[in-house]
Design an enzyme around this catalytic site. Structure first.
Site, mmCIF file in Angstrom:
data_model
loop_
_atom_site.group_PDB
_atom_site.id
_atom_site.type_symbol
_atom_site.label_atom_id
_atom_site.label_comp_id
_atom_site.label_asym_id
_atom_site.label_seq_id
_atom_site.Cartn_x
_atom_site.Cartn_y
_atom_site.Cartn_z
ATOM 1 N N HIS A 1 2.681 -2.937 6.238
ATOM 2 C CA HIS A 1 2.493 -1.543 5.834
ATOM 3 C C HIS A 1 2.544 -0.595 7.028
ATOM 4 C CE1 HIS A 1 1.310 -3.458 2.067
ATOM 5 N NE2 HIS A 1 1.955 -2.417 1.593
ATOM 6 N N CYS B 1 12.528 -0.512 -4.698
ATOM 7 C CA CYS B 1 11.732 0.427 -3.896
ATOM 8 C C CYS B 1 11.179 -0.252 -2.646
ATOM 9 C CB CYS B 1 10.604 1.036 -4.720
ATOM 10 S SG CYS B 1 9.399 -0.168 -5.266
HETATM 11 C C1 PEP Z 1 7.098 -4.067 -1.985
HETATM 12 O O1 PEP Z 1 6.322 -5.027 -1.965
HETATM 13 O O2 PEP Z 1 8.323 -4.160 -1.758
HETATM 14 C C2 PEP Z 1 6.597 -2.717 -2.261
HETATM 15 C C3 PEP Z 1 7.412 -1.695 -2.413
HETATM 16 O O3 PEP Z 1 5.251 -2.553 -2.291
HETATM 17 P P1 PEP Z 1 4.323 -2.529 -0.975
HETATM 18 O O4 PEP Z 1 5.234 -2.541 0.216
HETATM 19 O O5 PEP Z 1 3.503 -1.294 -1.034
HETATM 20 O O6 PEP Z 1 3.534 -3.783 -1.127
#
Ligand code: PEP
Ligand code: MG
Length: 567
Positions: free
Chosen positions: A184, A492
Site C-alpha cells: 500500500h 483496479c
Molecule cells: C488489489 O488488491 O488489487 C486492490 C485494488 O486492492 P488493494 O490494493 O487496496 O488491496
C-alpha cells in the site's frame, strides 16, 4: 559506487540529495532499571517537558487544525493521568522508557472510552510516547526528515500513514529496503506521483556510509529500480534528461473521446482513477479520469481510533462524489486488516494476517460497520449527481457476493458488485458474475494469493510482478465469464497503471481500467496510440509466456507504437 538494484514501484527518475529515515521504535525492554527511581522520575519529567515545549513551539508556528492538534499534543505530553501511571511503574523499579510505553497504552484506552473529542486525541498518544522515549533514549525521533531543498527519502520501510504525509514537491523519490511493488505504501507513492523503488537491499546501510563520507547525491531510475549513490557525470546527465522528458510527456494530454479514450480503431475505453483521499479528487479530474474506479474508503480512516459515524461518512462521501456529477464513482466498502489495520476494529492476533480476517471478512464480526457505510453511501449518492457503484473487497465465495449485492440493494444502491482478488473467486467467476452488476479485478491481492507470496515481502517481489502469466490467465478467465454473463469487468489493481500492461489487459477482454492518478496520462497515451486489435494480439502472445519477462517481451512485439513514445 556500484548501483543498487531494487524493484520499481512508481516510475520516474530523480537526482538529488538524500535523507535517511530512522527506524521505528521497538517496545522498550521490561527488565528492571539499574537507576534509582528518583533518577528515572527526573528523566521522565525532563523528557515530557522537552516534548511538550517542542510541540507547543511547533503549534505557535502553524495555524488551523494542525495548530489545534499540536497544542493538544503538547498538553498530553504533560498530562497528569499519563505521567502518574508511568510514575507508579517507575516506583516499582521499571525504567522510564518502558513505563512511558505502558502508561501510554492505558492512557489511550482511557481516551477511547471517554469518547468524542478525547477519543480522537488517542491517535496522537503513540506519537507523543515515541517522541518522549526518543528523548529518554537519546535518539532522534524517526519522522519524515525536512530539508530546505527537495530530497530522495531513504527508509527501511514506510507505513501508509508516513507516506500519506509526504509532499511531492519536497520528496523527489522514495527508496525503501523492504516492501513490494504492490504494497500500500507503493500505491500511495504512485498516487502522489513520486518515483519509488522498493525491496532495494542494502540501501539504508549504503546511504548511512555515504552520509558519513559527506558525499550526498543519489540518482534513482525508478523505471528499472536502480539506485546509484554519487552517480558519474554521464549518469547524472542521463537522469536529469529523463526526469525532464517524463515531466514534459505527463504535461501533454492524450486525446479524449466524448466519454472515455478511443483506440486507433475506434474502441472506447473508460479510464478511471484510483483514489483514497479527498485531495485526490481534483488531481483525478485534472488528470483526465472518466471517474473513479476505486475509492479505497479505509484510507480515509487510517488514523481513526473510533469508527466514523453515519453523518461523518455521509459528509465525506458527498464531498468525494459531487465533483463527479454525471460520471461514475466506484466506491469500495472498508478493506481493513492485514497491512491496513484500523484502530477502531479489533483484530485477533493471527499468524498470517493476509490470510486472516480482513476485507469483507471483518464484516462478519462487525456487521454494523458495513450497514452504516452502505447507508451513508446511499444517502450521499442521492444528492451528488454521480453514478455511484459499490463493491466489497476480498470476496471468496459466490454466496458472499450475492449477500452483499442483496444488502446493498436493500439500502437503495443501484449498482453493486465485488472485487475479484482471491483465486476461488476466479475459479467461480461464472457464478459470481451472474449475481453481480459488475466486478473489478484486484490484481495486487490476486497476484499475492495466486503465487502464495506476501505482497509486502521484498524477497518474494518477483512473484508479485503483475506480468506473471498466471495472473494474466486469471484476468482472461474472469473477463470471459463477465462477457458471457453481460457483467462489466474492470481492473483496479496496479497492473492497470502500467501503460503496456494496461493495453494487454484490454486485449484480455476487460471492459474498463482504473489506475493510479499519476500514471493515468501515460496509460491514456498508450491506449490512444494503439488499436484494439494490437492489444488483443499482444494479450494472446503474453498468455503463452512461461514467465513475467517473456510475457512482457512477447506482448511488446505487437505494441511497437509504444517504444516511439518512450513508454
Ligand atoms: C488489489 O488488491 O488489487 C486492490 C485494488 O486492492 P488493494 O490494493 O487496496 O488491496
Ligand atoms: Mg486488494
Amino acid at each position: 559506487m556500484d548501483a543498487l538494484q531494487g524493484i520499481s514501484a512508481s516510475t520516474g527518475a530523480a537526482l538529488g540529495p538524500f535523507q535517511v529515515m530512522a527506524a521505528a521504535l521497538p517496545r522498550p525492554s521490561s527488565t528492571k532499571s539499574t537507576l534509582v527511581p528518583a533518577q528515572e522520575l527526573e528523566n521522565l519529567h525532563h523528557a515530557a517537558k522537552t516534548i511538550s515545549d517542542e510541540l507547543a513551539a511547533r503549534a505557535s508556528r502553524t495555524t488551523g487544525e494542525a495548530k489545534e492538534i499540536l497544542e493538544a499534543s503538547s498538553e498530553i505530553a504533560q498530562d497528569s493521568a499519563l505521567l502518574s501511571t508511568a510514575e507508579s511503574l517507575i516506583n516499582k523499579g521499571y525504567g522510564s522508557a518502558y513505563a512511558m510505553w505502558e502508561a501510554s497504552e492505558v492512557f489511550s484506552q482511557l481516551l477511547i472510552e471517554a469518547g468524542g473529542y478525547l477519543a480522537e486525541r488517542a491517535s496522537d498518544v503513540g506519537n507523543i510516547r515515541d517522541r518522549i522515549i526518543c528523548v529518554l533514549s537519546g535518539v532522534g525521533y524517526p519522522e519524515i526528515p525536512h530539508l530546505d531543498q527537495a530530497f530522495v527519502l531513504i527508509a527501511r520501510d514506510l507505513s501508509p500513514a508516513d507516506t500519506t504525509d509526504l509532499k511531492p514537491g519536497q520528496v523527489l523519490a522514495i527508496v525503501t529496503e523492504e516492501g513490494g511493488p504492490t504494497s500500500h505504501t507503493a500505491i500511495i507513492a504512485r498516487t502522489l506521483g513520486i518515483p519509488a523503488v522498493v525491496a532495494c537491499k542494502g540501501v539504508v546501510e549504503a546511504a548511512k556510509k555515504e552520509e558519513k563520507a559527506g558525499s550526498g547525491i543519489v540518482g534513482v531510475d525508478a523505471r528499472g529500480g536502480v539506485v546509484t549513490f554519487n552517480p558519474s557525470p554521464e549518469l547524472a546527465a542521463e537522469l536529469a534528461a529523463l526526469t525532464q522528458s517524463i515531466t514534459a510527456r505527463r504535461s501533454k494530454k492524450a486525446i479524449r473521446g466524448r466519454s472515455g479514450y478511443e483506440t486507433t480503431d475506434g474502441v472506447t475505453i473508460p479510464i478511471y482513477a484510483n483514489i483514497g483521499r479527498l485531495a485526490d479528487v481534483d488531481v483525478a479530474i485534472n488528470a483526465g479520469a472518466d471517474g473513479v474506479g476505486l475509492l479505497r474508503t479505509e484510507l480515509l480512516y487510517l488514523d481513526r481510533q473510533t469508527p466514523p459515524t453515519l453523518e461523518e461518512q455521509r459528509d465525506i462521501y458527498t464531498q468525494a462524489f459531487t465533483p463527479f456529477a454525471g460520471k461514475k464513482v466506484v466506491i469500495r466498502t472498508l478493506d481493513a486488516g492485514a497491512d491496513k489495520p484500523m484502530a477502531f476494529i479489533s483484530f485477533a492476533d493471527e499468524p498470517n494476517p493476509a490470510l486472516g480476517v480482513r476485507g469483507y471478512r471483518t464484516i462478519a464480526i462487525n456487521k454494523e460497520l458495513l450497514t452504516t457505510q452502505l447507508e451513508a453511501i446511499a444517502d450521499a449518492t442521492k444528492t451528488s449527481g454521480a453514478e455511484v457503484w459499490v463493491m466489497a473487497p476480498m470476496i471468496t465465495l459466490p454466496e458472499e457476493a450475492e449477500n452483499f449485492v442483496v444488502l446493498a440493494k436493500d439500502f437503495g444502491i443501484k449498482s453493486a458488485g465485488v472485487m475479484i482478488e482471491v483465486p476461488s473467486a476466479v475459479l467461480l467467476a461464472d457464478e459470481i458474475t451472474s449475481v453481480c452488476d459488475f466486478v473489478s479485478i484486484g490484481t495486487n491481492d490476486l497476484g499475492q494469493y495466486l503465487h502464495a507470496a506476501d505482497r509486502e515481502s521484498a524477497a518474494l517481489a518477483h512473484f508479485n510482478d503483475p506480468w506473471q502469466p498466471a495472473l494474466l490467465n486469471a484476468v482472461h478467465r474472469v473477463a470471459s465469464s463477465g462477457s458471457a454473463n453481460n457483467c462489466p469487468v474492470g481492473v483496479c489493481g496496479e497492473a492497470a497503471s502500467d501503460p503496456t500492461l494496461a493495453a494487454v489487459l484490454m486485449g484480455l477482454g476487460v471492459t474498463s481500467l482504473s489506475c493510479n492518478v499519476s500514471t493515468l496520462a501515460d496509460v491514456a497515451t498508450a491506449l490512444t496510440s494503439l488499436s484494439h486489435l494490437e492489444m488483443r494480439k499482444a494479450a494472446k502472445a503474453a498468455l503463452r509466456a512461461r514467465n513475467a519477462e517473456d510475457a512482457k517481451n512477447f506482448a511488446r512485439e505487437h505494441l511497437h507504437p509504444l517504444s516511439a513514445l518512450g513508454l
